[in-house]
Design a protein around this motif. Structure first.
Motif, PDB file in Angstrom:
ATOM      1  N   LEU A 103      17.045 -30.664 -41.559  1.00 46.49           N
ATOM      2  CA  LEU A 103      17.321 -30.038 -40.270  1.00 46.49           C
ATOM      3  C   LEU A 103      18.468 -30.738 -39.559  1.00 46.49           C
ATOM      4  O   LEU A 103      19.307 -30.101 -38.925  1.00 46.49           O
ATOM      5  CB  LEU A 103      16.073 -30.066 -39.392  1.00 46.49           C
ATOM      6  N   LYS A 104      18.483 -32.047 -39.650  1.00 46.47           N
ATOM      7  CA  LYS A 104      19.568 -32.786 -38.999  1.00 46.47           C
ATOM      8  C   LYS A 104      20.909 -32.402 -39.594  1.00 46.47           C
ATOM      9  O   LYS A 104      21.880 -32.164 -38.885  1.00 46.47           O
ATOM     10  CB  LYS A 104      19.341 -34.293 -39.159  1.00 46.47           C
ATOM     11  N   ALA A 105      20.936 -32.330 -40.910  1.00 44.48           N
ATOM     12  CA  ALA A 105      22.189 -31.992 -41.570  1.00 44.48           C
ATOM     13  C   ALA A 105      22.584 -30.553 -41.271  1.00 44.48           C
ATOM     14  O   ALA A 105      23.762 -30.238 -41.108  1.00 44.48           O
ATOM     15  CB  ALA A 105      22.063 -32.203 -43.075  1.00 44.48           C
ATOM     16  N   TYR A 106      21.588 -29.687 -41.166  1.00 41.68           N
ATOM     17  CA  TYR A 106      21.907 -28.282 -40.889  1.00 41.68           C
ATOM     18  C   TYR A 106      22.550 -28.137 -39.516  1.00 41.68           C
ATOM     19  O   TYR A 106      23.392 -27.287 -39.309  1.00 41.68           O
ATOM     20  CB  TYR A 106      20.640 -27.427 -40.956  1.00 41.68           C
ATOM     21  N   HIS A 107      22.140 -28.968 -38.591  1.00 43.40           N
ATOM     22  CA  HIS A 107      22.714 -28.888 -37.258  1.00 43.40           C
ATOM     23  C   HIS A 107      23.882 -29.837 -37.091  1.00 43.40           C
ATOM     24  O   HIS A 107      24.281 -30.155 -35.978  1.00 43.40           O
ATOM     25  CB  HIS A 107      21.637 -29.129 -36.203  1.00 43.40           C
TER      26      HIS A 107
ATOM     27  N   TYR B 110      22.330 -28.687 -31.058  1.00 46.58           N
ATOM     28  CA  TYR B 110      21.306 -27.738 -30.643  1.00 46.58           C
ATOM     29  C   TYR B 110      21.126 -27.840 -29.147  1.00 46.58           C
ATOM     30  O   TYR B 110      21.675 -28.723 -28.497  1.00 46.58           O
ATOM     31  CB  TYR B 110      19.994 -27.997 -31.393  1.00 46.58           C
ATOM     32  N   GLY B 111      20.355 -26.928 -28.618  1.00 48.88           N
ATOM     33  CA  GLY B 111      20.176 -26.910 -27.169  1.00 48.88           C
ATOM     34  C   GLY B 111      21.186 -25.964 -26.540  1.00 48.88           C
ATOM     35  O   GLY B 111      22.058 -25.420 -27.213  1.00 48.88           O
ATOM     36  N   GLN B 112      21.021 -25.769 -25.256  1.00 50.64           N
ATOM     37  CA  GLN B 112      21.838 -24.759 -24.590  1.00 50.64           C
ATOM     38  C   GLN B 112      22.885 -25.355 -23.686  1.00 50.64           C
ATOM     39  O   GLN B 112      23.468 -24.668 -22.869  1.00 50.64           O
ATOM     40  CB  GLN B 112      20.929 -23.827 -23.794  1.00 50.64           C
TER      41      GLN B 112
END
Lengths: 558, 675
Positions: free
Chosen positions: A115-119, B442-444
């Motif tokens: 997940l970290k890498a995806y974001h 992430y987040g807005q």
């Protein structure tokens, strides 16, 4: 029908999977999985990661594959993840969102790394290193995490939904799966992994529901996710875990891979058809059954009342510490008292309580640092560090209490001298100089005000944690006060130490009959791997207030 | 010599020229060499042969040679073979390219080309002001009128559904492949009305194609400074380089806009088909059945209008309208079989070619196999297959002339079957430049944008990157950083980013544009990243599906790839005409001219470049979204309560209650009546 044939194929493959893949080295296992994915026409790749925490070092290889929805623009995606067991595949021409299959390695850290890498937050340090992803899709809208131990049949399906720090997925996520499990693919659905029979007895049903709600609140308060789904919630992705389990002797019909496939396909289709991110239903709720919820409007008032009790008590104490009771006393004796002023006449020293509170917060922060930093000396264990931080804190309490006692003695002697002097000059018509309010009253005011602040603030962030903290502290903090009776003081101190973090850790290890260091290691792991707030909250907020309360109990009475 | 003004095809002047030429031939050739600063002897030799050829060949070539010799322009033309130039004022060509892909999909590319007008003696050509559109035969009137009234010189409109998988499929024949709608046009700025014309153009096209093109307003429109130049080497503007910076040239302005979330469906296809001379009644267009076309992995539909040169010196010009439809059918979806046939793909047949078409062809690009005899196709073309490209980029091609074949047997059938379903040894396509773009974080509140560009070539490649980001993403240019092969790279001397143009966004007025000229080292992976803040929008600015997020259109990479790699079959943007032999030879000659003029003198095609455009993914960004339903609930609830309460209360309070005693006679009357 295509699904059926494909499932039987998958079933055959899974036999192979269970036999061979389990014994393969991680990388080869991941590569083999990626090849499997590629064979059914998906883009597949692997991602390796390592993670060094203060207690442990973990590494693994994740496998992931993307099904590109035909005709779609690829801006949205759904995730179907499994801690590397179930491998059902859906290939439909009507998908509008891409489907990402993630088979994560390890416990939760594998998916965390993915997940970290995806974001785009992959790191490459000694503590953490995550390989960058080679294939991607769009913004992940929702995720389903599967947890089926092998290919056997089950007779129940559990939903796990509590995320990191008590975050919850949108209630519609659970509702839609519940609908599907009731109609399309009839499966016995329950919360978590407990099956409770519904009886005719209303009270019994009520108590069962309450038990389940408390069960959920326990997970929420601890802040550790109950499954891999919990990691998604941090990224604003609604996710739940579907857990297949077998309860011997339970009456419900058994189901196999085919029905799981039906359930999954329907759920994925439902999510796929969403035009927007799930937002229509509740994000804050307490579940006492798959179909029973308590909304925020109902559960917030009790915890607010709990918080308000602290602040009311603090205000009344603040009032008491002024000269009001003295005047009342004077009026009762029918003396000609001076006109009372609407503000405090008795001096209230803020120095001592403020110093105590400040120092205890510093001690809390220090113990947090102590627990989370790795010093590298031999024989360093979390337990040793906990003992050390407990030592730091008790040192603080002792020094604060002893200095306060000494100060009190000195003041008392000075006051005695003063009264002697006053007796020497009888024509003094002024009001007798009132003795300043005892320090414990001001300190207790501080403790109560801080408790109110913590409980009400936490109730918005993590309701269950706020409630549990509130319930633990409400009685001791409201009623404890220094007493002239030595025994009472000792009992109060023991109780306060009992509800201090080390005491709670001991209690937890006794309750679950686990080793203390295991409990501690688990909390530390939660903080270091998943980023739960339990440890910082306990060390930096809960413990300081507890220390201040302990000091308060041991202060001189007047 | 004043042959510059010699009209093309004029007999008398050509004769005059010939007379002049015979005497001082040698001198002239020497002059030629000097004029063109040709230092290399092979080029001179070539020129001499070229001149000799010119003298001995037809008058038209003589004219062109004389023209090149006379004026002091930078290049000289020499022809290897005479080219017949279509003199018909209008012509229509149709063709269908079919290509089986590696993953079992079948790629189909429909292309309909209409030419209008052959103009001579026009100093200035632009689609708008010329008298081209006095009469329409094949050219669609609706397009002609649009071009005329909004002074459009070049127009490109593409509707796309789905993503082009560059990694699996290589490059498409049609250059525009960004998801959604892409519109770009060169507009004449003679009357300084470009913006008004652009607005009118988008609105008119919106009506014509039943699409939301009118949403391409000033907050979306950009004016690229480096990308999206005039298309094709034989383009009017590209062909006359002296025109480019000349002040006498009519000022032209480029406008570009895209709508990433525009869905494409039958209502867009129907008006598109209406523009064809035969509609979908005959010819390959009869295959266009919307049920099948839209049930594919990729669908793209385009209209390109541009002025082109009919000869190498661009004295004969015409306007070209190219309509393309590109689809990728997932043949293997149902049973995993790669077999296909035309009637199976489209559920229709070609009964006969379009009678109005000059050429009507079906072209089959055969898959490049590692082992022979793995597939079979039927029927075989009467003149046999032939190979294009060199060495490992050889492509086997089968061409069917529909006009001939439908005469012999109708309907036209074509099918391909595979022998061994399991082991298909198809050579993987390795596209030279592949790019991916994604959001990070992430987040807005804030986020980041990352762009990964892979160069799979062994050569250094120059690319142009253009990214348009909506104003509600506040980019921070200082956070721009560059990674080479995953390691941070300090580009202090501009080794990689040669040039960067950045237009900051203006709130609610214009988007941010980032254009870069980048040099990609051989076999490299470059990653750019930049951070941004998300803006809190006014609640009225949210779309109805606010919780879905906002689509951000694709970035476009324009790259020149070496031709000999054969990455796009047969040539980059020449795709539009490349299957017509006349044009391809025209292009070849044009290239030859250019390579000579640039002093290389190398006839080897290996140095030739194909210009391709690579589109990245469209993205979805979620901005801070208010809870729209809550105020709505509160308003409806309170309004209902107030309406009910207020209405009845007001009624009660303002009404004057009085005891009315009815007169006795009235009462009696009423009773009587009742009775």
């Amino acid at each position: 029908m295509g699904l059926l044939s494909r499932l039987s194929k998958a079933q055959r493959r899974q036999i192979f999977g269970n036999f061979v893949l389990n014994w393969m080295p991680r990388l080869r296992r991941a590569k083999a999985l990626a090849r499997e994915f590629a064979q059914i026409g998906l883009k597949a790749a692997t991602q390796s990661y390592t993670l060094n925490t203060s207690t442990d070092s973990k590494s693994g290889v994740n496998t992931y594959a993307v099904f590109y929805a035909p005709r779609s623009d690829g801006t949205e995606a759904l995730v179907l993840s499994a801690p590397w067991i179930s491998r059902d595949k859906i290939r439909s021409s009507h998908m509008s969102k891409d489907i990402i299959f993630v088979v994560s390695d390890g416990d939760t850290e594998g998916l965390q790394a993915w997940l970290k890498a995806y974001h785009g937050n992959e790191q490459n340090t000694y503590e953490r290193s995550e390989e960058a992803l080679k294939i991607r899709s769009g913004a992940i809208q929702a995720a389903l995490n599967l947890d089926f131990a092998g290919t056997g049949d089950y007779n129940a399906l559990g939903i796990f939904f509590e995320g990191v720090n008590g975050q919850l997925p949108n209630l519609d996520m659970i509702n839609s799966v519940a609908d599907i499990a009731a109609t399309v693919a009839p499966v016995e659905l329950t919360l978590h992994d407990e099956l409770v029979p519904v009886t005719e007895n209303v009270t019994k049903n009520y108590i069962n529901s309450l038990k389940r709600m408390l069960y959920m609140m326990k997970y929420q308060a601890v802040g550790t996710p109950t499954g891999n789904h919990g990691l998604y919630l941090k990224y604003k992705i609604d996710a739940i875990t579907l857990y297949g389990f077998d309860k011997p002797g339970w009456h419900s019909q058994r189901y196999g891979l085919f029905r799981i496939g039906c359930l999954l396909e329907s759920s994925i289709r439902s999510l796929n058809n969403l035009l927007e991110h799930l937002h229509q239903s509740f994000f804050f709720y307490l579940l006492s059954g798959v179909r029973r919820y308590t909304s925020i409007g109902l559960y917030m008032p009790p915890v607010i009342i709990l918080g308000v009790s602290f602040i009311f008590h603090a205000l009344s104490l603040w009032g008491l510490s002024s000269d009001l009771p003295l005047e009342l006393e004077a009026m009762a004796r029918n003396k000609n008292a001076a006109v009372s002023l609407p503000y405090a006449r008795r001096a209230r020293s803020v120095k001592v309580p403020a110093t105590v509170v400040g120092l205890s917060f510093i001690a809390g922060l220090a113990s947090f640092k102590l627990l989370t930093t790795q010093f590298g000396f031999p024989g360093e264990t979390p337990l040793l560090k906990l003992v050390a931080s407990a030592g730091v804190c008790s040192m603080l309490v002792l020094s604060a209490v002893s200095s306060a006692q000494v100060r009190h003695r000195i003041l008392k002697m000075q006051a005695a001298d003063k009264t002697k002097d006053a007796k020497g000059t009888p024509n003094n018509k002024q009001d007798p100089e009132l003795a300043p309010a005892p320090d414990w009253i001001t300190l207790k005011t501080f403790v109560l005000a801080l408790s109110a602040l913590v409980v009400t603030t936490l109730s918005a962030l993590n309701f269950s944690l706020a409630v549990s903290i509130g319930i633990v502290i409400v009685w001791p903090y409201l009623h404890f006060r220094p007493s002239r009776l030595m025994l009472l003081n000792v009992i109060q101190t023991v109780i306060l130490v009992g509800i201090s973090p080390p005491g709670l850790v001991l209690f937890a290890s006794w309750w679950y009959s686990m080793d203390v260091s295991l409990v501690l290691g688990w909390i530390l792991e939660g903080y270091e791997i998943l980023g739960t707030w339990l440890l910082p909250t306990i060390c930096c907020i809960y413990w300081p207030i507890n220390l201040a309360a302990t000091v308060m109990v041991l202060l001189p009475v007047s | 010599m004043t042959a510059g003004g010699v009209p093309y095809g004029s007999e008398s002047s050509a004769v005059k020229l010939k007379q002049k030429w015979h005497g001082p031939l040698a001198n002239l050739v020497e002059d030629l060499c000097k004029v063109n600063k040709m230092r290399t002897t092979p080029a001179c030799v070539l020129l001499i042969t070229g001149a000799l050829l010119a003298l001995s060949s037809s008058s038209s070539v003589a004219a062109s040679a004389s023209a090149s010799a006379s004026s002091d322009q930078q290049y000289v033309y020499s022809s290897r073979e005479p080219i017949p130039i279509a003199k018909a004022p209008e012509a229509f060509h149709e063709e269908l390219v079919l290509k089986p892909m590696n993953d079992g999909s079948v790629y189909s590319h429909f292309q309909f080309t209409t030419h209008i007008g052959t103009m001579m003696d026009e100093d200035r050509f632009d689609g708008a002001s010329s008298n081209l559109f006095a009469h329409y035969n094949l050219f669609p009137r609706s397009i002609g009128q649009i071009l005329h009234s909004f002074e459009v010189e070049e127009l490109h409109l593409t509707f796309t559904q789905g993503r082009w998988q560059y990694g699996d499929w290589g490059y498409p024949l049609a250059p525009s492949a960004g998801t959604g709608v892409e519109l770009w046009a060169w507009l004449s700025d003679d009357k300084r009305q470009t913006d008004a014309n652009w607005k009118a153009l988008t609105n008119t096209l919106s009506g014509l194609f039943c699409a939301s093109l009118n949403f391409i307003d000033k907050t979306i429109t950009v004016e690229p400074k480096m990308s999206f130049r005039n298309e094709g080497p034989y383009n009017v503007h590209a062909a006359s380089p002296d025109n480019r910076d000349n002040s006498t040239a009519p000022p032209r302005k480029l406008r570009y806009g895209s709508l990433p979330h525009e869905n494409v469906c039958t209502e867009n296809l129907t008006p598109w088909i209406k523009l064809l001379p035969c509609k979908s009644k005959a010819g390959i267009a009869s295959l266009l059945k919307s049920h099948k076309l839209f049930d594919s992995r990729f669908y793209s539909m385009a209209i390109h209008v541009r002025p082109v040169c009919e000869d190498e010196l661009c004295r004969v010009r015409s306007l070209e309208l190219v309509q393309t439809i590109t689809t990728v059918f997932d043949v293997a979806r149902h049973d995993g079989s790669f077999d296909w046939s035309i009637s199976g793909l489209f559920e229709r047949d070609i009964e006969h070619a379009c009678p109005l078409a000059t050429t009507s062809k079906v072209i089959l690009q055969l898959p490049h196999m590692l082992e022979p005899y793995q597939y079979d196709f039927n029927p075989k073309p009467p003149q046999g297959t032939y190979f294009e490209g060199t060495e490992d980029n050889k492509v086997e091609i089968a061409v069917y002339d529909l006009i001939q074949s439908t005469k012999e047997s109708s309907p036209f059938q074509l099918a391909m079957t595979w022998r061994d379903a399991k082991n298909r040894a198809i050579r993987q396509s390795r596209p030279g430049i592949v790019a991916h773009r994604y959001f990070t974080g992430y987040g807005q509140e804030r986020g980041g944008l990352s762009i990964e560009i892979h160069n799979n070539n062994w050569e250094q490649i120059d690319i142009l990157y253009m990214d348009t980001l909506p104003w509600y993403l506040k980019l921070y240019l200082h956070t721009f950083n560059l990674q080479l092969h995953g390691e941070p790279f300090e580009d202090k001397h501009g080794e990689i980013v040669k040039k960067m143009l950045y237009q900051p966004a203006v709130d609610r007025a214009r988007p941010a544009v980032l254009e870069m000229a980048v040099t990609m080292p051989p076999k490299s992976l470059i990653k750019f990243s930049i951070s941004f803040d998300k803006v809190f929008l006014k609640y009225t600015e949210h779309p109805p599906d606010a919780n879905r997020g906002f689509d951000v259109g694709c970035a476009v990479i324009t790259a020149n790839l070496p031709r000999h790699r054969g990455q796009i079959g047969r040539g980059g943007l020449d795709h539009l005409r490349v299957y017509q032999d006349r044009e391809s030879s025209l292009v070849k000659n044009k290239r030859l001219v250019e390579s000579e003029s640039s002093g290389q003198g190398d006839q080897d095609e290996d140095l030739a470049m194909d210009q391709i455009r690579v589109y990245t993914e469209t993205l979805l960004v979620s901005l801070p979204t208010p809870d729209f339903s809550m105020p709505y609930n509160v308003i409806t609830l309170t309004c209902t309560v107030i309406a009910l309460f207020f209405g009845s209360m007001f009624n009660l309070m303002t009404r004057n209650f009085e005891v009315v005693v009815p007169p006795a006679d009235k009462k009696a009357k009423g009773k009587e009546v009742k009775k």
